[in-house]
Motif scaffolding. Structure first.
Motif, PDB file in Angstrom:
ATOM      1  N   LYS A   8       0.832  -1.206   0.000  1.00 37.86           N
ATOM      2  CA  LYS A   8       0.000   0.000   0.000  1.00 37.86           C
ATOM      3  C   LYS A   8       0.867   1.257   0.000  1.00 37.86           C
ATOM      4  CE  LYS A   8      -4.186  -1.733   2.159  1.00 37.86           C
ATOM      5  NZ  LYS A   8      -5.060  -1.663   3.329  1.00 37.86           N
ATOM      6  N   PHE A  11       2.335   1.473  -3.624  1.00 41.73           N
ATOM      7  CA  PHE A  11       1.330   1.766  -4.648  1.00 41.73           C
ATOM      8  C   PHE A  11       0.067   2.322  -3.984  1.00 41.73           C
ATOM      9  CE2 PHE A  11       3.825  -1.927  -6.056  1.00 41.73           C
ATOM     10  CZ  PHE A  11       4.386  -1.412  -7.205  1.00 41.73           C
ATOM     11  N   ASP A  13      -2.235   4.302  -5.093  1.00 47.87           N
ATOM     12  CA  ASP A  13      -3.415   4.446  -5.942  1.00 47.87           C
ATOM     13  C   ASP A  13      -4.105   3.112  -6.226  1.00 47.87           C
ATOM     14  OD1 ASP A  13      -2.922   7.132  -6.055  1.00 47.87           O
ATOM     15  OD2 ASP A  13      -1.721   6.986  -7.891  1.00 47.87           O
ATOM     16  N   HIS A  14      -3.477   2.008  -5.844  1.00 48.56           N
ATOM     17  CA  HIS A  14      -4.029   0.688  -6.148  1.00 48.56           C
ATOM     18  C   HIS A  14      -5.296   0.419  -5.336  1.00 48.56           C
ATOM     19  CE1 HIS A  14      -4.200  -3.509  -7.258  1.00 48.56           C
ATOM     20  NE2 HIS A  14      -4.283  -3.839  -5.975  1.00 48.56           N
ATOM     21  N   GLU A  16      -7.903  -2.550  -4.212  1.00 45.53           N
ATOM     22  CA  GLU A  16      -8.003  -4.001  -4.107  1.00 45.53           C
ATOM     23  C   GLU A  16      -9.367  -4.458  -4.591  1.00 45.53           C
ATOM     24  OE1 GLU A  16      -7.696  -7.374  -0.662  1.00 45.53           O
ATOM     25  OE2 GLU A  16      -6.639  -5.488  -0.397  1.00 45.53           O
TER      26      GLU A  16
END
Length: 109
Positions: A8, A11, A13-14, A16
């Motif tokens: 997290k 990244f 902007d990821h 889930e």
């Protein structure tokens, strides 16, 4: 800090995506219009169940053979575009294939 937190941080902007349906492998098998033929034979005095007539890819038919063998807890093989299951399991196999959406035809006895 576990691996999820580290990812997290790397990244931010990821987003889930939750796994809603884990049984999608069943839907990847190609369905056909013609019925799969389920027949019974005796070889060297021992009963076997033979499935033939699948027109999809060989890999899909092999996956189906592996799944049937594991659910029935029996031996068997895949040869010459036929699934050979040790024992007389026509009724169980036909009901399992019908649940998956296949059209199955019983031949002999």
């Amino acid at each position: 800090m576990d691996l999820k937190d580290q990812l997290k941080n790397l990244f931010p902007d990821h987003v889930e995506v939750p796994n809603e349906n884990l049984n999608e492998k069943e839907s990847c098998v190609w369905m056909q219009d013609d019925p799969i033929i389920c027949k019974y034979e005796k070889r060297k005095g021992k009963p076997i169940t033979i499935l033939e007539g699948y027109t999809g890819t060989t890999n899909d038919f092999k996956k189906l053979a592996k799944e049937l063998k594991s659910k029935l807890s029996v031996g068997g093989s895949f040869k010459d575009n036929k699934i050979i299951i040790q024992g007389d399991y026509r009724d169980k196999i036909m009901s399992m294939l019908k649940e998956k959406g296949f059209n199955v035809k019983r031949v002999g006895g």
